[in-house]
Design a protein around this motif. Structure first.
Motif, PDB file in Angstrom:
ATOM      1  N   LYS A 157       0.839  -1.213   0.000  1.00 37.04           N
ATOM      2  CA  LYS A 157       0.000   0.000   0.000  1.00 37.04           C
ATOM      3  C   LYS A 157       0.866   1.253   0.000  1.00 37.04           C
ATOM      4  CE  LYS A 157      -3.755  -2.080   2.679  1.00 37.04           C
ATOM      5  NZ  LYS A 157      -4.405  -2.092   4.003  1.00 37.04           N
ATOM      6  N   GLN A 158       1.938   1.251   0.808  1.00 34.49           N
ATOM      7  CA  GLN A 158       2.775   2.445   0.874  1.00 34.49           C
ATOM      8  C   GLN A 158       3.526   2.660  -0.436  1.00 34.49           C
ATOM      9  OE1 GLN A 158       2.649   5.252   1.977  1.00 34.49           O
ATOM     10  NE2 GLN A 158       3.374   5.084   4.110  1.00 34.49           N
ATOM     11  N   ARG A 159       3.912   1.576  -1.095  1.00 36.30           N
ATOM     12  CA  ARG A 159       4.580   1.732  -2.394  1.00 36.30           C
ATOM     13  C   ARG A 159       3.609   2.257  -3.454  1.00 36.30           C
ATOM     14  NH1 ARG A 159       7.356  -3.522  -4.007  1.00 36.30           N
ATOM     15  NH2 ARG A 159       6.146  -4.570  -2.407  1.00 36.30           N
ATOM     16  N   VAL A 160       2.344   1.842  -3.383  1.00 30.66           N
ATOM     17  CA  VAL A 160       1.324   2.427  -4.270  1.00 30.66           C
ATOM     18  C   VAL A 160       1.183   3.917  -3.971  1.00 30.66           C
ATOM     19  CG1 VAL A 160      -1.139   2.453  -4.857  1.00 30.66           C
ATOM     20  CG2 VAL A 160       0.046   0.276  -4.612  1.00 30.66           C
ATOM     21  N   ALA A 161       1.185   4.272  -2.689  1.00 26.36           N
ATOM     22  CA  ALA A 161       1.068   5.686  -2.319  1.00 26.36           C
ATOM     23  C   ALA A 161       2.250   6.495  -2.852  1.00 26.36           C
ATOM     24  CB  ALA A 161       0.976   5.817  -0.797  1.00 26.36           C
ATOM     25  N   ILE A 162       3.449   5.916  -2.843  1.00 26.64           N
ATOM     26  CA  ILE A 162       4.620   6.613  -3.397  1.00 26.64           C
ATOM     27  C   ILE A 162       4.473   6.760  -4.915  1.00 26.64           C
ATOM     28  CG2 ILE A 162       7.108   6.426  -3.799  1.00 26.64           C
ATOM     29  CD1 ILE A 162       7.298   5.117  -1.002  1.00 26.64           C
ATOM     30  N   ASP A 176       5.613  11.667   5.832  1.00 29.83           N
ATOM     31  CA  ASP A 176       5.268  11.761   7.254  1.00 29.83           C
ATOM     32  C   ASP A 176       5.267  10.358   7.858  1.00 29.83           C
ATOM     33  OD1 ASP A 176       4.467  12.510   9.748  1.00 29.83           O
ATOM     34  OD2 ASP A 176       2.373  12.866   9.199  1.00 29.83           O
ATOM     35  N   GLU A 177       6.380   9.971   8.456  1.00 26.95           N
ATOM     36  CA  GLU A 177       6.547   8.664   9.090  1.00 26.95           C
ATOM     37  C   GLU A 177       6.007   7.537   8.201  1.00 26.95           C
ATOM     38  OE1 GLU A 177       6.459   8.286  13.238  1.00 26.95           O
ATOM     39  OE2 GLU A 177       6.016  10.391  13.605  1.00 26.95           O
ATOM     40  N   PRO A 178       6.574   7.391   6.988  1.00 29.44           N
ATOM     41  CA  PRO A 178       5.993   6.468   6.009  1.00 29.44           C
ATOM     42  C   PRO A 178       6.119   5.001   6.371  1.00 29.44           C
ATOM     43  CG  PRO A 178       8.097   7.306   5.235  1.00 29.44           C
ATOM     44  CD  PRO A 178       7.760   8.089   6.470  1.00 29.44           C
ATOM     45  N   THR A 179       6.960   4.645   7.338  1.00 27.86           N
ATOM     46  CA  THR A 179       7.138   3.230   7.660  1.00 27.86           C
ATOM     47  C   THR A 179       6.697   2.876   9.077  1.00 27.86           C
ATOM     48  OG1 THR A 179       9.418   3.621   8.397  1.00 27.86           O
ATOM     49  CG2 THR A 179       9.101   3.045   6.082  1.00 27.86           C
ATOM     50  N   SER A 180       6.179   3.829   9.832  1.00 32.53           N
ATOM     51  CA  SER A 180       5.925   3.567  11.251  1.00 32.53           C
ATOM     52  C   SER A 180       4.787   2.578  11.469  1.00 32.53           C
ATOM     53  CB  SER A 180       5.640   4.868  11.998  1.00 32.53           C
ATOM     54  OG  SER A 180       4.458   5.463  11.517  1.00 32.53           O
ATOM     55  N   ALA A 181       3.913   2.393  10.482  1.00 29.19           N
ATOM     56  CA  ALA A 181       2.804   1.449  10.632  1.00 29.19           C
ATOM     57  C   ALA A 181       3.148   0.054  10.108  1.00 29.19           C
ATOM     58  CB  ALA A 181       1.569   1.982   9.900  1.00 29.19           C
ATOM     59  N   VAL A 190       9.666  -0.465   1.539  1.00 27.48           N
ATOM     60  CA  VAL A 190       9.371   0.954   1.314  1.00 27.48           C
ATOM     61  C   VAL A 190      10.651   1.782   1.338  1.00 27.48           C
ATOM     62  CG1 VAL A 190       8.152   2.966   2.257  1.00 27.48           C
ATOM     63  CG2 VAL A 190       7.035   0.720   2.216  1.00 27.48           C
ATOM     64  N   LEU A 191      11.533   1.501   2.297  1.00 30.98           N
ATOM     65  CA  LEU A 191      12.784   2.258   2.393  1.00 30.98           C
ATOM     66  C   LEU A 191      13.652   2.035   1.160  1.00 30.98           C
ATOM     67  CD1 LEU A 191      13.552   1.649   6.163  1.00 30.98           C
ATOM     68  CD2 LEU A 191      12.861   3.811   5.116  1.00 30.98           C
ATOM     69  N   PHE A 213      18.235   4.431   7.582  1.00 35.58           N
ATOM     70  CA  PHE A 213      17.935   5.269   6.415  1.00 35.58           C
ATOM     71  C   PHE A 213      18.556   6.651   6.599  1.00 35.58           C
ATOM     72  CE2 PHE A 213      15.302   8.458   4.291  1.00 35.58           C
ATOM     73  CZ  PHE A 213      15.210   7.952   3.008  1.00 35.58           C
ATOM     74  N   ALA A 214      18.393   7.225   7.789  1.00 36.59           N
ATOM     75  CA  ALA A 214      18.945   8.563   8.060  1.00 36.59           C
ATOM     76  C   ALA A 214      20.464   8.563   7.903  1.00 36.59           C
ATOM     77  CB  ALA A 214      18.561   9.006   9.468  1.00 36.59           C
ATOM     78  N   ARG A 215      21.109   7.520   8.397  1.00 35.74           N
ATOM     79  CA  ARG A 215      22.566   7.443   8.341  1.00 35.74           C
ATOM     80  C   ARG A 215      23.072   7.256   6.901  1.00 35.74           C
ATOM     81  NH1 ARG A 215      25.931   5.515  12.618  1.00 35.74           N
ATOM     82  NH2 ARG A 215      24.096   4.622  13.626  1.00 35.74           N
ATOM     83  N   ASP A 216      22.346   6.425   6.144  1.00 32.44           N
ATOM     84  CA  ASP A 216      22.838   6.031   4.814  1.00 32.44           C
ATOM     85  C   ASP A 216      22.407   6.968   3.695  1.00 32.44           C
ATOM     86  OD1 ASP A 216      23.888   3.837   6.112  1.00 32.44           O
ATOM     87  OD2 ASP A 216      22.368   2.420   5.375  1.00 32.44           O
ATOM     88  N   VAL A 217      21.242   7.596   3.838  1.00 30.06           N
ATOM     89  CA  VAL A 217      20.633   8.296   2.696  1.00 30.06           C
ATOM     90  C   VAL A 217      20.561   9.807   2.898  1.00 30.06           C
ATOM     91  CG1 VAL A 217      18.569   8.419   1.235  1.00 30.06           C
ATOM     92  CG2 VAL A 217      19.294   6.215   2.165  1.00 30.06           C
ATOM     93  N   ALA A 218      20.361  10.261   4.132  1.00 27.02           N
ATOM     94  CA  ALA A 218      20.133  11.695   4.364  1.00 27.02           C
ATOM     95  C   ALA A 218      21.384  12.519   4.077  1.00 27.02           C
ATOM     96  CB  ALA A 218      19.687  11.931   5.800  1.00 27.02           C
TER      97      ALA A 218
END
Length: 256
Positions: A157-162, A176-181, A190-191, A213-218
């Motif tokens: 679902k989240q990949r469809v949303a992206i 907005d917190e795309p993976t917290s659920a 998703v990441l 993700f923050a360490r590797d991508v941001a």
């Protein structure tokens, strides 16, 4: 995607209160074109209100927001028609990916992706479907084009949303917190898509607690607390030994 003109995000003096609760306290932030900025902070720090304010899902009480040269300054002092016009222009440049997916349950994955292409951008159905299939393929879901959200996993679902967000050809994507659920395996799906987007040079502001993700991508990490930006720094500094004690405490808690 139009990459011909610089598309900077500039926020100055952003303030927002819900009744007596001051959630944002004169926040300043600048994000350059193609930057990936991760926003972290404890619950109640203002990070979700901040990201929602950039797309005017929350209307700021004070301050200015400029995205891709379109500026809305002190919106509460302007005429409603002028505010609506500027919000529409900014939303044409941005897309939002939500924690709870926000898909239409009675439309297929493909229909969800192409809804904005037809209703906002005026694509005919055949062209919209062609583009929608390419985007579903991009997020690894072309075989799920005819599936309804109820038959998809959370990660799907989240990949469809992206894919739906990408359909509008935004210059800035707000997450907005795309993976917290999602559970850990689905989070990785998703990441992975978000990592690929970062490599393409799309400007991204991501509210998340995903430290890897923050360490590797941001490119930068913004740490918020109490409605203020406390740190605005590189991942190497944020996750390093010289970061502030408050950030160390926060990181220690989310790794417990």
């Amino acid at each position: 995607m139009n990459n011909s003109s610089p598309c900077t995000v500039r926020v100055r003096g952003l303030a927002k209160a819900f009744g007596p609760n001051k959630v944002l306290k004169h926040v300043d932030l600048t994000v350059g074109k193609g930057e990936v900025v991760v926003i972290m902070g404890p619950s109640g720090s203002g990070k979700t209100t901040f990201i929602r304010s950039l797309n005017f899902l929350e209307m700021p009480d004070q301050g200015s927001i400029e995205i891709c040269g379109i500026e809305l300054d002190e919106p509460l002092t302007l005429r409603p028609g002028e505010v609506r016009k500027k919000i529409f222009q900014i939303r044409q440049k941005t897309a939002m990916v939500f924690q709870s997916f926000n898909l239409f349950p009675h439309r297929t994955a493909l229909q969800n992706v192409i809804e904005g292409l037809i209703s906002v951008k005026g694509f005919d159905k055949e062209k919209a479907q062609q583009r929608g299939m390419l985007l579903l393929q991009k997020v690894g879901l072309s075989e799920k084009a005819d599936a309804y959200p109820g038959k998809l996993s959370g990660g799907q679902k989240q990949r469809v949303a992206i894919a739906r967000a990408l359909a509008m050809e935004p210059e800035v994507i707000l997450f907005d917190e795309p993976t917290s659920a999602l559970d850990p395996e689905l989070r990785d799906e998703v990441l992975g898509v978000m990592r690929d987007l970062a490599k393409e040079g799309i400007t991204m502001l991501v509210v998340t607690h995903e430290t890897r993700f923050a360490r590797d991508v941001a490119d930068r990490i913004v740490f918020m607390e109490g409605g203020h930006v406390i740190e605005d720094t590189t991942p190497s500094h944020f996750f390093g030994p010289t970061v502030s004690e408050r950030c160390k405490q926060f990181l220690g808690r989310i790794h417990e």
